[in-house]
Enzyme design. Structure first.
Site, short mmCIF file in Angstrom:
data_model
loop_
_atom_site.label_atom_id
_atom_site.label_comp_id
_atom_site.label_asym_id
_atom_site.label_seq_id
_atom_site.Cartn_x
_atom_site.Cartn_y
_atom_site.Cartn_z
N ASP A 81 0.70 -1.44 0.18
CA ASP A 81 0.11 -0.12 -0.34
C ASP A 81 0.86 1.30 0.00
OD1 ASP A 81 -2.33 1.75 0.45
OD2 ASP A 81 -2.35 1.57 2.25
N HIS A 82 0.54 1.60 -0.95
CA HIS A 82 1.50 3.97 -0.57
C HIS A 82 3.04 3.53 -0.78
CE1 HIS A 82 -2.09 5.79 -0.54
NE2 HIS A 82 -2.28 5.18 0.03
N GLY A 211 -9.03 6.39 1.90
CA GLY A 211 -9.39 7.01 2.78
C GLY A 211 -10.78 6.67 3.21
P1 13P Z 1 -8.97 5.04 6.09
O1 13P Z 1 -7.68 5.92 7.37
O2 13P Z 1 -10.27 5.77 5.43
O3 13P Z 1 -8.97 3.77 6.97
O4 13P Z 1 -8.15 4.15 4.48
C1 13P Z 1 -7.11 4.19 4.61
C2 13P Z 1 -6.32 3.70 3.32
O5 13P Z 1 -6.02 4.61 2.36
C3 13P Z 1 -4.93 2.72 3.46
O6 13P Z 1 -4.47 3.38 1.86
O1 G3H Z 2 -2.89 4.61 4.30
C1 G3H Z 2 -2.53 5.18 4.76
C2 G3H Z 2 -2.56 3.51 5.62
O2 G3H Z 2 -3.61 4.54 6.71
C3 G3H Z 2 -1.45 2.94 6.21
O3 G3H Z 2 -1.17 4.00 7.57
O4 G3H Z 2 1.76 4.55 7.18
O5 G3H Z 2 0.57 3.88 9.33
O6 G3H Z 2 0.75 2.46 8.54
P1 G3H Z 2 0.57 3.92 7.92
ZN ZN Z 3 -3.93 5.40 1.48
#
Ligand code: 13P
Ligand code: G3H
Ligand code: ZN
Length: 307
Positions: A81-82, A211
């Site tokens: 993720d990201h 999000g």
């Molecule tokens: P939330 O903070 O709304 O759960 O979003 C998580 C997210 O987008 C992880 O990539």
């Molecule tokens: O998109 C963000 C996720 O909620 C992950 O959050 O970077 O604190 O692990 P984190």
């Molecule tokens: Zn995200």
């Protein structure tokens, strides 16, 4: 079984439902999400952020997810993720652990985002790994002081089409007014559905909503009752998530809802049973609450019974 993101999302796209991507940082959260996937007979996307990797390790989390996926009959995507750090995304691709990576070049100039995303897509596709990319800033609508500012930050439909054609990415994260974390809106949930419709009319690959936590009121109440200070927390309403899915969103990212479920479970247990200090006992109600939240999401997204 381990599956690529493209396989799971293309099926969701054709079937008119969405699949939840749940962030995990430890064994307990993974176990809780997998119990929900089994109970709901749902495909599932297990996400690890750069922060999760810093906390628990890529190989450690990867080993846990691989074991869980091998033991499951449900399609399980293991997703980075990201990924903002190029070297980490390359490491994830080469690790042989991930079936999907997100390269998040949303803060880069457009041309640079296209260039790096394309490079990652070429590298990942050679190994059968899917790529999610991001265009636009994931930020709440209330963060923008003017229409011009909002237009400059949320995903532009024409640019999204150009981006997907140039990069060949498998899924695109769009910015339509959600933000990360537990404080998304001062008032009611607000999303730019007109923009989402325009994007999905033009862009034919699966779309992703980041999000997307809802901050369920029963969980929030339990957190507050046992001492967590989250009175102003506010998420995206279930009705808005369902509308986003009906307009073409196929992947829904959830992290904050799992965090508050974990918090609510731990706080209540420690309050009710102060004499117990066995972590396995302390964490069991937290796992059960996460399973409940994830099962509800799977039913809401329409992925139950699709795995
Ligand atoms: P939330 O903070 O709304 O759960 O979003 C998580 C997210 O987008 C992880 O990539
Ligand atoms: O998109 C963000 C996720 O909620 C992950 O959050 O970077 O604190 O692990 P984190
Ligand atoms: Zn995200």
């Amino acid at each position: 079984m381990l599956t690529s993101l493209a396989t799971v999302l293309n099926k969701a796209n054709r079937g008119g439902y969405a699949v939840g991507a749940f962030n995990i940082n430890n064994l307990e959260t993974l176990q809780a999400v997998m119990v929900a996937a089994e109970q709901e007979k749902s495909p599932v996307i297990i996400s690890t952020s750069e922060g999760a990797i810093d906390y628990a390790g890529m190989e450690e989390l990867g080993a846990l997810v691989h074991l869980a996926a091998e033991r499951s009959k449900r399609p399980v995507v293991f997703h980075l993720d990201h990924g903002k750090n190029y070297d980490l995304v390359v490491k994830a691709i080469k690790s042989g652990l991930y079936t999907s990576v997100m390269f998040d070049g949303s803060s880069l100039p457009y041309k640079e985002n296209v260039k790096v995303t394309k490079k990652i897509v070429t590298m990942a596709h050679k190994l059968g790994i899917s790529v999610e990319a991001e265009l636009g800033a994931i930020a709440g609508i209330e963060d923008f002081v003017s229409v011009e500012e909002k237009d400059a930050h949320l995903t532009d439909p024409e640019q999204a089409l150009d981006f997907v054609e140039r990069t060949g990415c498998d899924a695109l994260a769009v910015a339509i007014g959600t933000s990360h974390g537990a404080y998304k809106f001062g008032g009611d949930s607000q999303l730019d559905f007109k923009r989402l419709s325009q994007i999905s009319d033009l862009v034919k690959i699966p779309l992703v909503l980041h999000g997307a936590s809802g901050i369920p009121s029963d969980i929030k109440k339990q957190c507050i009752k046992y001492g967590c200070k989250i009175e102003n927390a506010k998420g995206v309403s279930d009705a808005h998530i369902k509308k986003a899915v009906s307009l073409g969103i196929d992947k829904i990212n959830i992290d904050s809802d799992l965090r508050i479920a974990f918090d609510a479970g731990v706080r209540k247990f420690l309050h009710d049973q102060p004499e117990v200090f066995d972590p396995r006992k302390i964490l069991t109600p937290a796992k059960d609450l996460i399973t409940k939240v994830v099962s509800q999401k799977m039913r809401m997204l329409g992925s139950s019974g699709k795995g």
